[in-house]
Design an enzyme around this catalytic site. Structure first.
Site, mmCIF file in Angstrom:
data_model
loop_
_atom_site.group_PDB
_atom_site.id
_atom_site.type_symbol
_atom_site.label_atom_id
_atom_site.label_comp_id
_atom_site.label_asym_id
_atom_site.label_seq_id
_atom_site.Cartn_x
_atom_site.Cartn_y
_atom_site.Cartn_z
ATOM 1 N N GLU A 291 8.486 2.867 9.089
ATOM 2 C CA GLU A 291 7.015 3.336 8.873
ATOM 3 C C GLU A 291 5.960 3.138 10.084
ATOM 4 O O GLU A 291 6.269 2.027 10.508
ATOM 5 C CB GLU A 291 6.435 2.679 7.644
ATOM 6 C CG GLU A 291 4.860 3.120 7.323
ATOM 7 C CD GLU A 291 4.376 2.116 6.112
ATOM 8 O OE1 GLU A 291 3.405 2.592 5.512
ATOM 9 O OE2 GLU A 291 4.816 0.940 5.991
ATOM 10 N N LYS A 359 3.243 9.814 1.637
ATOM 11 C CA LYS A 359 3.162 8.860 0.603
ATOM 12 C C LYS A 359 1.971 9.123 -0.714
ATOM 13 O O LYS A 359 1.144 9.603 -0.146
ATOM 14 C CB LYS A 359 2.533 7.574 1.297
ATOM 15 C CG LYS A 359 2.576 6.310 0.417
ATOM 16 C CD LYS A 359 2.276 5.017 1.296
ATOM 17 C CE LYS A 359 2.199 3.978 0.422
ATOM 18 N NZ LYS A 359 1.727 2.598 1.162
ATOM 19 N N CYS A 459 6.812 2.788 2.248
ATOM 20 C CA CYS A 459 6.326 1.642 1.949
ATOM 21 C C CYS A 459 6.554 1.022 0.417
ATOM 22 O O CYS A 459 7.562 1.184 0.049
ATOM 23 C CB CYS A 459 4.644 1.657 2.231
ATOM 24 S SG CYS A 459 3.970 0.120 2.236
#
Length: 721
Positions: A291, A359, A459
């Site tokens: 990430e 995300k 994440c």
């Protein structure tokens, strides 16, 4: 006061046990034994509480201790530890306190029922108490782990990771089934200790049967879970296909690293592992970077990386390698508002930008500030806290469909995706149709073994079942997680994130690959086990062959959090039943004021009036009973009076008259006049006797006993005379 101090000690002890059952610097994968017993002190403290206020405080303190110890690494978040750790700890503690108030409703209502009915005896009371505690604690962990402010850390299931047999039920109930059975066991242990405190009393003998019933229930639950876990653990099918992936762990400082340095290190590590695959005679199918590697936003910067870095641009490097890449970067979701999204960017084997997956579940108080759209909140965060965020959640769930190099030249099986019935016919001349014949030489359908559909949770999205379940139901055969936890500077943070993510593989029976900046980079199979991994906080890369299993729905993937919803239904139905049985059925006015607030004067007056009416009713019953007793006594006295009157009417015998003459001799003159005098006296005495007896009856009927005694005295005088 001593009781309350002991309760606080129990709560602290329970919080420390639960915190150390979760991954920490000493026990990297936690301790399932500590997790199994961690809640029994909390259970004992809770059932000794006497009010809603005490229950709120106990759960508030317990949640606060667990969060501060297990998530202490939040304090390392770029100088905002007092905000990220402090705000999250306070919010979690308040949620825990509210949970304590809700759980206390059961013992409060039960106590009210005992007060209203002194003969009330609850069957299976221990079984009900442990079931209630396990149910409510499971709901509490669910409520704190979902939605935008959800934080699924510090949970009992995280401590249960190492016992793989018991964790296999996650494909049915998600992690909340694991929390339920562990909380149930702790509650049973706590109940047994409470029972031992009653060993010297008569109550101990009466509740031994309840303990046996509770033990049977707990034993059956664990036996069923164990048997199912054995079946699932030892019957993992063979993978349908394999995907060769290179994981790159840069181990770069999240706050001070440059993008150029990050890309250059990643390029070197990638090429080394691709060569390793080639030496083994294998072709690499995908290179995965962690990430936040790319700082320039897409799609506007897609041409930027055609020239950057200057030594060899990213696009040229990928084109030379001829392998697709997935790299963590940024995307602009709205140019007018200048809002960005944390994304995974896909490059094809030619080095061209091909799209992204953003995300959806952002980190609260780090990537997403609650109510940040409000101008006042923006000013407060920028000017007071010194923290702001322009990140927004993604707008869609996205899958990447990637080819497998080892299957490029395989012919699709003839029996794949064919109709169950077919007709092969010749024309009038006896000739066949070449197109029909071609179907029986080569299947033109797409070979399912030549591609893999992957979902990319970013994440801590790999810790939320709702995100990964959505990707799985879209058709994801493999989950690829890219993350960056290097800012935590602690091993426990890395392992905790891994443990939370590992449950997604069990729930969906799907392999997951985690690529992290500093770890924990790992490949996890559908049993939640580690296949391959990289060391923490080291610059490293891995060439891993990842098994891909048949995409087959599980109970959880199909029905979601059905187990939690079932617990919610049971919770509300049981509360409604108790209220009905306690108040509505017996027509009693409830005393439902909370001791957390000042009592309302009106409700207090109603309560006192109710008590007065109940006391008056009891007095009325007592008076009616006394009146009935007096009536019976009155009837008996009337019968005695009738007998006495009958005796007075009969004449005295001659012997008594002779005795009276001998005692007092008189002259003939006197004798002739005396009987008349005696007769008058006797008549007066009889009249007085009858009058006294009449007064005696009246006195008896009015409840006095004094007149009765006087009447007896007069009767005695008459008889003596």
């Amino acid at each position: 006061m001593k009781r309350f101090i002991l309760q606080v000690f129990y709560v602290v002890f329970s919080g420390v046990m639960l915190s150390f059952s979760i991954s920490n610097e000493l026990l990297h994968f936690g301790s399932p034994v500590l997790a199994l017993f961690s809640l029994y002190p909390m259970y004992m403290a809770f059932y000794k509480s006497k009010s809603y206020r005490e229950s709120f405080f106990l759960f508030f303190f317990h949640a606060l201790i667990v969060h501060l110890i297990s998530s202490s690494w939040l304090a390392n978040f770029h100088g905002f530890g007092i905000f990220t750790l402090g705000a999250s700890a306070l919010g979690t503690a308040v949620e825990g306190g509210c949970c304590g108030v809700v759980i206390y409703s059961y013992p409060y209502l039960l106590q009210q029922k005992k007060n209203l009915n002194s003969n009330y005896e609850s069957r299976y009371s221990i079984f009900k108490r442990i079931l209630w505690f396990a149910l409510c604690y499971t709901l509490w962990e669910y409520m704190k782990s979902v939605e935008a402010l959800g934080y699924p850390w510090g949970t009992v299931s995280m401590g249960a990771y190492s016992w793989k047999i018991l964790t296999q039920i996650a494909d049915i109930t998600s992690v909340y089934g694991i929390t339920f059975i562990y909380a149930l066991f702790s509650a049973f242990v706590g109940e047994c200790l409470l029972v031992l405190e009653e060993k010297q009393t008569q109550k101990f003998t009466a509740i031994k049967s309840d303990v046996k019933q509770a033990f049977k229930f707990v034993f059956i639950v664990f036996a069923v879970v164990f048997l199912y876990g054995c079946f699932r653990y030892f019957t993992l099918p063979a993978p349908k296909k394999n995907m060769n992936i290179v994981l790159v762990q840069q181990n770069i400082d999240s706050w001070n690293s440059s993008e150029t340095n990050n890309i250059e290190i990643s390029k070197i590590l990638s090429e080394e592992k691709i060569d390793e695959f080639n030496e083994k005679g294998k072709n690499c199918d995908l290179v995965l970077w962690s990430e936040g590697v790319l700082n320039h936003s897409f799609p506007g910067s897609r041409n930027y990386y055609n020239k950057y870095p200057s030594s060899e641009s990213l696009s040229k490097f990928i084109k030379r390698i001829e392998i697709p890449f997935i790299i963590g970067g940024m995307t602009i979701s709205n140019h007018d508002k200048n809002t960005h999204a944390n994304s995974a960017v896909l490059f094809d084997s030619e080095g061209k930008y091909s799209g992204f997956s953003s995300k959806i579940h952002l980190v609260p108080f780090a990537e997403r500030i609650p109510y940040y759209d409000n101008p006042l909140m923006q000013k407060f965060m920028k000017n007071v806290v010194g923290m702001y965020s322009d990140l927004v959640p993604g707008f869609q769930y996205t899958l990447f469909k990637l080819p497998l190099s080892e299957s490029k030249y395989k012919v699709t099986p003839l029996d794949y995706n064919q109709n169950p019935f077919a007709l092969i016919e010749l024309n009038k001349s006896g000739e066949s149709n070449s197109e029909t014949t071609e179907l029986y030489i080569k299947n033109k359908q797409e070979n399912p073994n030549a591609f893999v559909k992957v979902g990319v949770p970013i994440c801590f999205e790999d810790s939320f079942p709702i995100v990964d379940r959505a990707l799985f139901n879209l058709g994801a055969e493999l989950l690829l997680n890219i993350t960056n936890d290097s800012w935590s500077n602690t091993k426990s943070a890395e392992y905790q994130h891994f443990i939370a993510a590992s449950y997604r593989t069990i729930e969906l029976r799907t392999t997951m690959v985690r690529c992290a900046n500093s770890g924990y980079s790992v490949v996890i199979n559908p049993r939640g086990e580690i296949i391959d991994d990289l060391p923490l906080f080291q610059e490293a890369a891995g060439a891993f062959t990842v098994p891909v299993y048949e995409h087959k729905a599980t109970v959880y993937s199909r029905f979601g959090d059905w187990f939690v919803y079932l617990l919610m239904i049971f919770f509300f139905v049981y509360i409604a039943y108790v209220i009905y049985d306690l108040y509505i059925k017996n027509l009693k006015l409830p005393d439902l004021h909370f001791k957390l607030t000042v009592e309302n004067t009106t409700s207090r007056q109603i309560y006192l009036l109710t008590r007065i009416l109940e006391t008056a009713e009891e007095m009325n019953k007592t008076l009616l009973t006394a009146n009935e007793d007096l009536q019976k006594k009155s009837d008996l006295l009337e019968e005695k009076i009738k007998k006495i009157k009958a005796e007075n009417k009969t004449p005295k015998n001659e012997t008594e008259k002779a005795k009276a003459v001998k005692q007092k001799p008189q002259t003939e003159k006197t004798k002739t006049s005396r009987p008349k005098t005696e007769t008058a006296k006797v008549k007066a005495t009889k009249a007085n006797s009858v009058k006294a007896k009449t007064e005696k009856v009246k006195a008896e009927k009015s409840g006095t006993k004094k007149t009765v005694s006087k009447t007896k005295a007069v009767s005695r005088k008459k008889d003596s005379k």
